[in-house]
Design a protein around this motif. Sequence first.
Motif, PDB file in Angstrom:
ATOM      1  N   SER A 121       0.983  82.350  48.996  1.00 28.32           N
ATOM      2  CA  SER A 121       2.222  82.245  49.548  1.00 28.32           C
ATOM      3  C   SER A 121       3.019  82.181  48.838  1.00 28.32           C
ATOM      4  CB  SER A 121       1.579  81.158  50.239  1.00 28.32           C
ATOM      5  OG  SER A 121       2.802  80.889  50.902  1.00 28.32           O
ATOM      6  N   SER A 122       4.389  82.375  48.607  1.00 27.78           N
ATOM      7  CA  SER A 122       5.171  81.248  48.194  1.00 27.78           C
ATOM      8  C   SER A 122       5.839  80.350  48.440  1.00 27.78           C
ATOM      9  CB  SER A 122       7.234  83.456  48.480  1.00 27.78           C
ATOM     10  OG  SER A 122       6.733  83.242  49.868  1.00 27.78           O
ATOM     11  N   THR A 123       5.925  80.077  49.273  1.00 29.06           N
ATOM     12  CA  THR A 123       6.211  78.512  50.004  1.00 29.06           C
ATOM     13  C   THR A 123       4.982  77.519  49.577  1.00 29.06           C
ATOM     14  OG1 THR A 123       5.486  79.358  52.370  1.00 29.06           O
ATOM     15  CG2 THR A 123       6.797  79.656  52.034  1.00 29.06           C
ATOM     16  N   ALA A 124       3.703  78.017  48.947  1.00 31.92           N
ATOM     17  CA  ALA A 124       3.699  76.748  48.896  1.00 31.92           C
ATOM     18  C   ALA A 124       3.209  76.076  47.756  1.00 31.92           C
ATOM     19  CB  ALA A 124       1.243  77.753  49.222  1.00 31.92           C
ATOM     20  N   SER A 125       3.017  75.022  47.721  1.00 33.60           N
ATOM     21  CA  SER A 125       2.663  74.329  46.230  1.00 33.60           C
ATOM     22  C   SER A 125       1.486  74.802  45.603  1.00 33.60           C
ATOM     23  CB  SER A 125       2.709  72.305  46.998  1.00 33.60           C
ATOM     24  OG  SER A 125       1.884  72.202  47.373  1.00 33.60           O
ATOM     25  N   PRO A 126       2.175  74.907  44.338  1.00 37.75           N
ATOM     26  CA  PRO A 126       0.663  74.739  43.857  1.00 37.75           C
ATOM     27  C   PRO A 126      -0.230  73.267  43.878  1.00 37.75           C
ATOM     28  CG  PRO A 126       2.660  74.246  42.407  1.00 37.75           C
ATOM     29  CD  PRO A 126       2.953  74.396  43.494  1.00 37.75           C
ATOM     30  N   ILE A 127      -1.858  73.345  43.491  1.00 41.34           N
ATOM     31  CA  ILE A 127      -2.704  72.921  43.463  1.00 41.34           C
ATOM     32  C   ILE A 127      -2.404  72.181  42.565  1.00 41.34           C
ATOM     33  CG2 ILE A 127      -5.213  72.160  43.639  1.00 41.34           C
ATOM     34  CD1 ILE A 127      -5.251  75.013  45.570  1.00 41.34           C
ATOM     35  N   SER A 128      -2.464  72.260  41.078  1.00 46.21           N
ATOM     36  CA  SER A 128      -2.562  71.709  40.053  1.00 46.21           C
ATOM     37  C   SER A 128      -0.981  71.464  39.526  1.00 46.21           C
ATOM     38  CB  SER A 128      -3.419  71.805  39.380  1.00 46.21           C
ATOM     39  OG  SER A 128      -3.571  72.922  38.278  1.00 46.21           O
ATOM     40  N   TYR A 129      -1.349  70.120  38.523  1.00 47.90           N
ATOM     41  CA  TYR A 129       0.409  70.107  38.275  1.00 47.90           C
ATOM     42  C   TYR A 129       0.202  69.586  36.602  1.00 47.90           C
ATOM     43  CZ  TYR A 129       2.382  70.030  43.344  1.00 47.90           C
ATOM     44  OH  TYR A 129       2.820  70.329  44.012  1.00 47.90           O
ATOM     45  N   ASP A 151      -5.889  69.925  30.121  1.00 50.00           N
ATOM     46  CA  ASP A 151      -7.159  70.676  30.471  1.00 50.00           C
ATOM     47  C   ASP A 151      -6.965  71.103  31.891  1.00 50.00           C
ATOM     48  OD1 ASP A 151      -8.377  70.018  28.519  1.00 50.00           O
ATOM     49  OD2 ASP A 151      -8.555  68.072  29.336  1.00 50.00           O
ATOM     50  N   ILE A 152      -5.703  71.055  32.796  1.00 55.87           N
ATOM     51  CA  ILE A 152      -5.519  71.028  33.598  1.00 55.87           C
ATOM     52  C   ILE A 152      -4.887  72.204  34.085  1.00 55.87           C
ATOM     53  CG2 ILE A 152      -4.645  70.841  36.192  1.00 55.87           C
ATOM     54  CD1 ILE A 152      -4.420  68.012  35.383  1.00 55.87           C
ATOM     55  N   VAL A 153      -6.035  73.532  34.990  1.00 53.51           N
ATOM     56  CA  VAL A 153      -5.050  74.832  34.892  1.00 53.51           C
ATOM     57  C   VAL A 153      -4.905  75.133  36.296  1.00 53.51           C
ATOM     58  CG1 VAL A 153      -6.071  77.310  34.994  1.00 53.51           C
ATOM     59  CG2 VAL A 153      -7.546  75.718  33.274  1.00 53.51           C
ATOM     60  N   SER A 154      -3.699  75.126  36.801  1.00 55.46           N
ATOM     61  CA  SER A 154      -2.956  75.578  38.194  1.00 55.46           C
ATOM     62  C   SER A 154      -3.533  76.539  38.447  1.00 55.46           C
ATOM     63  CB  SER A 154      -1.078  75.964  37.430  1.00 55.46           C
ATOM     64  OG  SER A 154      -1.396  77.013  36.680  1.00 55.46           O
ATOM     65  N   LEU A 155      -3.579  76.597  39.718  1.00 58.95           N
ATOM     66  CA  LEU A 155      -4.309  78.181  40.935  1.00 58.95           C
ATOM     67  C   LEU A 155      -3.368  78.425  41.169  1.00 58.95           C
ATOM     68  CD1 LEU A 155      -7.474  78.539  42.082  1.00 58.95           C
ATOM     69  CD2 LEU A 155      -6.200  77.042  44.297  1.00 58.95           C
ATOM     70  N   PRO A 156      -3.093  80.335  41.573  1.00 64.93           N
ATOM     71  CA  PRO A 156      -2.406  81.217  41.999  1.00 64.93           C
ATOM     72  C   PRO A 156      -2.397  80.819  43.715  1.00 64.93           C
ATOM     73  CG  PRO A 156      -4.173  82.291  40.935  1.00 64.93           C
ATOM     74  CD  PRO A 156      -4.177  80.760  40.800  1.00 64.93           C
ATOM     75  N   SER A 157      -1.669  80.997  43.475  1.00 65.57           N
ATOM     76  CA  SER A 157      -1.216  81.712  45.225  1.00 65.57           C
ATOM     77  C   SER A 157      -0.472  82.426  45.715  1.00 65.57           C
ATOM     78  CB  SER A 157      -0.482  80.016  45.877  1.00 65.57           C
ATOM     79  OG  SER A 157      -0.006  79.829  47.166  1.00 65.57           O
ATOM     80  N   ARG A 206      -9.197  81.077  49.980  1.00 70.72           N
ATOM     81  CA  ARG A 206     -10.326  82.189  49.812  1.00 70.72           C
ATOM     82  C   ARG A 206     -10.735  82.604  48.561  1.00 70.72           C
ATOM     83  NH1 ARG A 206      -5.673  85.168  49.852  1.00 70.72           N
ATOM     84  NH2 ARG A 206      -5.552  85.643  52.103  1.00 70.72           N
ATOM     85  N   ILE A 207     -12.158  83.178  48.582  1.00 70.47           N
ATOM     86  CA  ILE A 207     -12.656  82.974  47.286  1.00 70.47           C
ATOM     87  C   ILE A 207     -12.877  84.654  47.150  1.00 70.47           C
ATOM     88  CG2 ILE A 207     -14.372  82.001  46.486  1.00 70.47           C
ATOM     89  CD1 ILE A 207     -14.095  79.534  47.683  1.00 70.47           C
ATOM     90  N   SER A 208     -12.670  85.346  46.299  1.00 68.25           N
ATOM     91  CA  SER A 208     -13.599  86.884  46.605  1.00 68.25           C
ATOM     92  C   SER A 208     -14.167  86.909  44.641  1.00 68.25           C
ATOM     93  CB  SER A 208     -12.200  87.205  46.312  1.00 68.25           C
ATOM     94  OG  SER A 208     -11.643  87.659  46.009  1.00 68.25           O
ATOM     95  N   LYS A 209     -14.737  88.152  44.825  1.00 65.94           N
ATOM     96  CA  LYS A 209     -14.599  87.930  43.050  1.00 65.94           C
ATOM     97  C   LYS A 209     -14.701  89.661  42.851  1.00 65.94           C
ATOM     98  CE  LYS A 209     -19.545  87.138  44.084  1.00 65.94           C
ATOM     99  NZ  LYS A 209     -20.836  87.161  43.733  1.00 65.94           N
ATOM    100  N   ASP A 210     -13.911  89.267  41.475  1.00 63.97           N
ATOM    101  CA  ASP A 210     -13.274  90.933  40.964  1.00 63.97           C
ATOM    102  C   ASP A 210     -13.954  92.109  40.694  1.00 63.97           C
ATOM    103  OD1 ASP A 210     -13.764  90.314  38.991  1.00 63.97           O
ATOM    104  OD2 ASP A 210     -12.155  89.508  38.187  1.00 63.97           O
ATOM    105  N   THR A 247      -7.481  81.405  45.592  1.00 65.15           N
ATOM    106  CA  THR A 247      -5.908  81.919  46.036  1.00 65.15           C
ATOM    107  C   THR A 247      -6.470  81.291  47.189  1.00 65.15           C
ATOM    108  OG1 THR A 247      -6.348  83.742  47.128  1.00 65.15           O
ATOM    109  CG2 THR A 247      -5.523  83.487  44.640  1.00 65.15           C
ATOM    110  N   GLU A 248      -4.707  80.509  46.968  1.00 64.64           N
ATOM    111  CA  GLU A 248      -4.625  79.464  48.242  1.00 64.64           C
ATOM    112  C   GLU A 248      -3.834  79.873  49.654  1.00 64.64           C
ATOM    113  OE1 GLU A 248      -0.709  76.937  49.182  1.00 64.64           O
ATOM    114  OE2 GLU A 248      -2.106  75.521  47.530  1.00 64.64           O
TER     115      GLU A 248
END
Length: 364
Positions: free
Chosen positions: A51-59, A43-49, A133-137, A145-146
């Motif tokens: 930054s290339s060096t930042a770790s994902p928020i979920s595993y 049920d977990i959805v990973s969050l896009p980042s 960062r929270i935005s609308k498409d 995104t992180e």
Amino acid sequence: MQDASKRVHIRKVSLGESPLWITYLTHLRICAVACETHTRSQDIVSLPSSSSTASPISYPGSPEAHKKKCCVHLMSGQCDKIAKTVHFQPNEQVSALCPVLLGDDPQEYLAVGTAFIHEDEPEPLKGRVLLLRISKDEDDQLCCTEAAVLQVPGAVYSLVPFKSMLLGSVNNRVSLWTKTDLLEGTRKHYRITEVCHYVGTVIFLQVQATGDYILTGDVMHSVSLLRYDAQESTLKLMASDAQAAWTTTVEIVARDSFLMADDCCNMYMLGRDESRLSQKASSTSFTNDSSKPQRLHRVGQFHAGKQTHGGLDKCRRCHRSDRCIARFSAVYAAVSVAGHSGTGTCSAENGISAGRGLAQALDS
């Protein structure tokens, strides 16, 4: 009889989880609610980042995915539905949450402080500070995104915006952070850097700020007042309460008046040094530069009968003098707590008397 349109309408939204923190992003009109939940790995959805060096928020593939997890739900201003959910790492608990504007960037970020909880650690040894960062498409859907992440050596107990920067407490350390822009070729990313810090005694559970001043509540050593020196980029100790107290929440009521609640269901009004209380000049606030920290004295006390958590907020819309705000907050806090408390020795009459006592102490 009051018009129905002027009444406060309450609508409940079932989350199915335990809410921990809630905050409101003004620019996007979004509520962010941090919750603790039991979640299966599928049920977990990973969050896009970004930054290339930042770790994902979920595993999703973590073997501990069946254990307790924390997430942040993003809801519309009407709180009618969940628009987006951000999940965090296993054993990572959200311990602080606030919106913040950093530097000249008009983007409003959601700052999240976390702590990694392990059974073999008496206190968390590491945590993270994240800028989301929270935005609308184009379809008016929320995107999250992180933007930046910072590893810290402990739990992030409190986060507040401060002078276009981010102020927070990590264990016994009060830190001031800012966002710096980095360029890697044509790609731009961000980094959280520390401007300055102050090391205290045990654990700073809460920080509040106004102007150049920062009020801290320690888990055992009561309240301390710090001042930020922009020229030297330092945090200096200006005053402190010499008496021990296990503080649960603090609030800056006026420039020389502070509220504190402790674990014994007491509320205190703190004032500056008694040797200066009789002075009526305009220079009687914490504006003098003294090498020796002053002492905060308890000028008023009230037994609430119940513990106070979260915040002792003042009337921020009142444009009267600081003394009026302090007197209003003291009386309102004493009377309202006494009127709603069903336990302890307090009553409405005692609450009014205590409120008057606090107000008289502020006028002295």
